[in-house]
Design an enzyme around this catalytic site. Sequence first.
Site, PDB file in Angstrom:
ATOM      1  N   GLY A  13       7.356   4.285   3.903  1.00  0.00           N
ATOM      2  CA  GLY A  13       7.809   5.376   4.327  1.00  0.00           C
ATOM      3  C   GLY A  13       9.084   5.274   5.040  1.00  0.00           C
ATOM      4  N   GLY A  14       9.627   5.933   5.863  1.00  0.00           N
ATOM      5  CA  GLY A  14      11.129   5.893   6.559  1.00  0.00           C
ATOM      6  C   GLY A  14      11.318   4.948   7.447  1.00  0.00           C
ATOM      7  N   PHE A  15       9.869   4.443   7.998  1.00  0.00           N
ATOM      8  CA  PHE A  15      10.141   3.053   8.988  1.00  0.00           C
ATOM      9  C   PHE A  15       9.612   1.945   8.282  1.00  0.00           C
ATOM     10  CE2 PHE A  15       9.487   7.134  11.484  1.00  0.00           C
ATOM     11  CZ  PHE A  15      10.669   7.462  11.918  1.00  0.00           C
ATOM     12  N   GLY A  16       9.303   1.530   7.058  1.00  0.00           N
ATOM     13  CA  GLY A  16       8.895   0.541   6.892  1.00  0.00           C
ATOM     14  C   GLY A  16       7.757   0.712   5.752  1.00  0.00           C
ATOM     15  N   LEU A  49       0.916  -1.427   0.246  1.00  0.00           N
ATOM     16  CA  LEU A  49      -0.060  -0.114   0.173  1.00  0.00           C
ATOM     17  C   LEU A  49       0.919   1.408   0.008  1.00  0.00           C
ATOM     18  CD1 LEU A  49      -2.692  -0.968   2.628  1.00  0.00           C
ATOM     19  CD2 LEU A  49      -3.019  -1.301   0.120  1.00  0.00           C
ATOM     20  N   GLY A  50       2.168   1.340   0.630  1.00  0.00           N
ATOM     21  CA  GLY A  50       2.808   2.260   0.713  1.00  0.00           C
ATOM     22  C   GLY A  50       4.053   2.204   1.485  1.00  0.00           C
ATOM     23  N   VAL A  52       3.867  -0.771   4.396  1.00  0.00           N
ATOM     24  CA  VAL A  52       2.738  -1.094   4.734  1.00  0.00           C
ATOM     25  C   VAL A  52       1.879  -2.107   3.797  1.00  0.00           C
ATOM     26  CG1 VAL A  52       0.035  -0.355   5.081  1.00  0.00           C
ATOM     27  CG2 VAL A  52       2.110   0.855   5.908  1.00  0.00           C
ATOM     28  N   LYS A  67       1.941  -2.916   8.983  1.00  0.00           N
ATOM     29  CA  LYS A  67       2.923  -2.021   8.936  1.00  0.00           C
ATOM     30  C   LYS A  67       4.067  -2.806   9.288  1.00  0.00           C
ATOM     31  CE  LYS A  67       3.517   2.346  10.269  1.00  0.00           C
ATOM     32  NZ  LYS A  67       3.265   3.468  11.248  1.00  0.00           N
ATOM     33  N   ASP A  71       2.905  14.969  14.812  1.00  0.00           N
ATOM     34  CA  ASP A  71       3.016  14.970  13.441  1.00  0.00           C
ATOM     35  C   ASP A  71       1.635  14.910  12.572  1.00  0.00           C
ATOM     36  OD1 ASP A  71       4.427  14.617  11.285  1.00  0.00           O
ATOM     37  OD2 ASP A  71       4.765  12.677  11.154  1.00  0.00           O
TER      38      ASP A  71
END
Length: 650
Positions: free
Chosen positions: A343-346, A340-341, A348, A362, A459
């Site tokens: 980012g910086g931490f993993g 699905l997507g 999804v 995630k 955030d």
Amino acid sequence: MRMGASRLLLFLFCAMLTHLVKLAFAQQDPYVFHDCSNTGNVSRNSAYSKNVDTLLTTISSYTNIDYGFYNFSEGENSDRVNAIALCRVDLTPTDCQSCVKMCAFELLFRCPNQKEGIMWYMNCTVRYSNNSIFGVMQFKPVRQLSTDVKVTDPSGTFNQVRETLLDRLRSEAAASTSTLRKFATGRANSLYFDIYALLQCTPDLNQQECSDCLNQSIAKVSTCCDSSPGVRVLTPSCNVRYESYHFYRSTLEAPPPSSSTLPLPAKGKGSNSSRTIIIIVAAVVSAVLIFCICTCIYLRMRKQRKKVEMDEINSGAESLQFDFSMIRVATNNFSDVNKLGQGGFGTVYKGKFPNGQEIAVKRLSRSSEQGDQEFKNEILLVVKLQHRNLVRLLGFCFEGNERLLVYEFMPNASLDHFIFDPSKRLHLDWTIRYKIIVGIARGLQYLHEDSQFRIIHRDLKTSNVLLDEEMNPKISDFGMARLFTLDQSQANTRRIVGTYGYMAPEYAMHGHFSVKSDVFSYGVLILEMVCGQKNNYFQDGENTENLLSHAWKNWREGIASNLIDSTLRVGSTIEIMRCIHIGLLCVQENIAERPTMASVLLMLNSYSMALPVPSRPAFLMHNIVESDMLSDRSFQASQNEASMTDPYPR
């Protein structure tokens, strides 16, 4: 005076060993252990539970206490709660009060329904009970903390020196005539390195009780952690600690007695060149081996530390733990088709359980140290929060190197996928946008004021607002959130996290954050919802400005209606203009003038309420933020993009 090669090698080894021990403990969180008694539970709405909340949230507020020991009670009869707090003897009153406040608050978090509980931080202890605990020696529950490093000592001199030192300090601490403090510190010289120790009892104990408690703690050292260069034994009534480095203030230190110093081995009477060469070669080889061994020890300690943290999570939320195999099947072995997507931490992934329930998983990056903290943060925070405008964490998985967070699946993606897309934005008429604006406000008010904790999100942005099948908003990604005490208004940090365009300037430039930091982010989000564009920089005539400065200029010139998204053909102009007004109130430069989220909701729901005139917004320029990034403050931000992964579909 010439030092022999063997003694030089021994000195280097001990120096490296000491450094590793200090590093291992320095990297640990303030939290050490806690214990929630199984003697009985109480409901959150009971009088006893309310007395616990009152007592623990105010225990450190009595500033007349400057000797580090607190003893208070709250309530009557069966609802009476007794509490004790003890700080390490060398803490300043300010540091002691701060430690007790955070320790007490975390104890509320970890033991929300128990009649008894105890929390050990590095430098203080807080406990409460429905039983009388003042003047009562209690050894259990007992916890110990030590490094995996062991002192290789065939002669037994290290343990002998340690035992002699601890026994001497036990007598001194127990014999203390002070009614305020019962402690003793000292150091002794072993063949390997100096041993520094601090023993302390709660001052409500008499000499015999203090001696008995310390005796049992010292005996625990021999059974659990013999030959360890650093050990802590923690009990409700006393604690014992020794290290291979100087961990307490020098003013507490007494000079070591001469009897504690063991004689060094006598020098040899002669040597020849061959023997010298052999020693040098052996020293070099040994140094290489020691370096390799120390590296392995350090990595093992890091692994052990992570295991302790995960054991803590597992014990606190065992019912939410999923098997890795179950999640792997649900995501088709984390297939790219289900991605699905990222980012910086993993990354999804979408998944589906056998019962048909859709989930978003995630999968945190194995190499991300911050991912460890985010993983722990989300579980310990989100699992305690229940609100229709917060995304629901269904569970987690921790097996081997895998760290997985399982959320409810949000079929309509995140808000930024709609509001900033020219075609998808057409589906967001004003009725839906207003519902989203109000829903986010309700979720933030719950975090700030209505939950049992005060949470600062830090955030908030459109990519962290997810939409369900009915376009109801849910705030997500609590990996950067911070827990406040109920009476705490502001905190500081040296690690700035967030996203350009949403961060309040006092946070981005100085590390100061509060509920008003989230209010600023919310104000930016409102203006983006009304205008349909990001708060980034664009050309307006001859000027380069961001959305905030553009909105402020139009407001001052009386042409704020120019801000309204052209796709909003139908909608209440009065309601839209009121939202622009509220958005400008939220992004004011003066922190005190920004409204609380409770006030924002009142403004949104009451059209008869007169709104104050907004003052100048905070125009946060990129070069200001970037100059701050070059300072010694740790900074992590993204250019108005998702800084973390979102559980949304393609």
